[in-house]
Design an enzyme around this catalytic site. Structure first.
Site, PDB file in Angstrom:
ATOM      1  N   THR A 151      -4.292   5.977   2.402  1.00  0.00           N
ATOM      2  CA  THR A 151      -4.556   7.332   2.893  1.00  0.00           C
ATOM      3  C   THR A 151      -5.307   8.129   1.830  1.00  0.00           C
ATOM      4  O   THR A 151      -5.039   9.309   1.607  1.00  0.00           O
ATOM      5  CB  THR A 151      -3.261   8.058   3.322  1.00  0.00           C
ATOM      6  OG1 THR A 151      -2.389   7.143   3.986  1.00  0.00           O
ATOM      7  CG2 THR A 151      -3.579   9.190   4.295  1.00  0.00           C
ATOM      8  N   ARG A 201       0.561  10.423   0.916  1.00  0.00           N
ATOM      9  CA  ARG A 201       1.025  11.427   1.874  1.00  0.00           C
ATOM     10  C   ARG A 201       2.202  12.232   1.338  1.00  0.00           C
ATOM     11  O   ARG A 201       2.724  13.097   2.049  1.00  0.00           O
ATOM     12  CB  ARG A 201       1.450  10.752   3.185  1.00  0.00           C
ATOM     13  CG  ARG A 201       0.333  10.005   3.892  1.00  0.00           C
ATOM     14  CD  ARG A 201       0.845   9.358   5.160  1.00  0.00           C
ATOM     15  NE  ARG A 201      -0.174   8.538   5.801  1.00  0.00           N
ATOM     16  CZ  ARG A 201       0.013   7.821   6.896  1.00  0.00           C
ATOM     17  NH1 ARG A 201       1.215   7.834   7.482  1.00  0.00           N
ATOM     18  NH2 ARG A 201      -0.945   7.099   7.401  1.00  0.00           N
ATOM     19  N   GLU A 254       0.851  -1.189   0.000  1.00  0.00           N
ATOM     20  CA  GLU A 254       0.000   0.000   0.000  1.00  0.00           C
ATOM     21  C   GLU A 254       0.885   1.236   0.000  1.00  0.00           C
ATOM     22  O   GLU A 254       1.691   1.432   0.908  1.00  0.00           O
ATOM     23  CB  GLU A 254      -0.899  -0.001   1.242  1.00  0.00           C
ATOM     24  CG  GLU A 254      -1.692   1.273   1.446  1.00  0.00           C
ATOM     25  CD  GLU A 254      -2.354   1.343   2.813  1.00  0.00           C
ATOM     26  OE1 GLU A 254      -2.537   2.474   3.319  1.00  0.00           O
ATOM     27  OE2 GLU A 254      -2.665   0.274   3.385  1.00  0.00           O
ATOM     28  N   LYS A 269     -10.629  -1.590   7.145  1.00  0.00           N
ATOM     29  CA  LYS A 269      -9.394  -1.282   7.862  1.00  0.00           C
ATOM     30  C   LYS A 269      -9.767  -0.807   9.263  1.00  0.00           C
ATOM     31  O   LYS A 269     -10.504   0.177   9.408  1.00  0.00           O
ATOM     32  CB  LYS A 269      -8.644  -0.187   7.100  1.00  0.00           C
ATOM     33  CG  LYS A 269      -7.495   0.464   7.861  1.00  0.00           C
ATOM     34  CD  LYS A 269      -6.836   1.527   6.987  1.00  0.00           C
ATOM     35  CE  LYS A 269      -5.771   2.294   7.730  1.00  0.00           C
ATOM     36  NZ  LYS A 269      -5.017   3.201   6.847  1.00  0.00           N
TER      37      LYS A 269
END
Length: 208
Positions: A68, A45, A41, A128
């Protein structure tokens, strides 16, 4: 109904990567795949996240997703870059819509029973749990799995090699996500051998 997170169902270990620059993408992919990782993953960011997803997706040795992802626009960019799945720290209807339209599995983040019910209604049975450890760790998963046996969990958030075995021992956990295998520090130092070693160690422990 959104497609389930099939790429994660047999992975068990999900390296969560914050990659400082696209130049690190290919040696990172080589190290992770060499250590036995099946999925990775890439978090959105950094400025280069989109390019990193594209580069790592071209490696062929990993199923690469984007993490994210908090807006529909980010989801669109991630899918266009080749992300095979999308992970979000929370639940966002716009992200759900983009992933459903693209046919890309989404793993939305949840922290409460209400959020889990929302995800299940949206056709996302794999979620998640974030942040897993501050929320109670394996005891939180045990509590949620009892009334929601159809749910499958990918715990992330302050999870490391010490906590990993307890999570993976629970039948509702499909994979554990963590950044300890490949930190930005490892990448800045070009310590690909250590990333490979830590990944191999995690993969080996995940099958015991």
């Amino acid at each position: 109904m959104s497609p389930d997170a099939a790429p994660l169902l047999s992975a068990r270990i999900l390296p969560v990567l914050t990659v400082p620059s696209v130049g690190m993408a290919l040696p990172l992919a080589e190290a992770l795949a060499g250590g036995g990782a099946r999925c990775a993953e890439v978090t959105f960011r950094t400025w280069d996240a989109e390019q990193v997803v594209r580069a790592m997706s071209g490696h062929g040795g990993l199923v690469v997703g984007a993490g994210t992802v908090v807006t529909a626009e980010q989801a669109e960019r991630a899918v266009a870059a080749g992300a095979r799945f999308v992970v979000s720290p929370g639940f966002d209807a716009g992200v759900v819509a983009v992933c459903r339209q693209a046919g890309v599995p989404l793993v939305p983040g949840i922290a409460t029973a209400t959020e889990l019910m929302t995800a299940l209604r949206a056709g996302s049975p794999t979620v998640k749990l974030f942040p897993a450890e501050p929320l109670g760790g394996i005891r939180m998963i045990q509590a949620l799995a009892a009334p929601f046996p159809q749910a499958r969990f990918v715990p992330t958030g302050s999870v490391g090699p010490v906590q990993m075995p307890a999570y993976l021992a629970h039948p509702s956990v499909v994979a554990v996500g963590g950044s300890w295998m490949a930190t930005p520090g490892h990448m800045h130092r070009g310590d690909w051998a250590e990333i490979r070693r830590l990944t191999a160690e995690a993969v080996e422990r995940s099958v015991k």
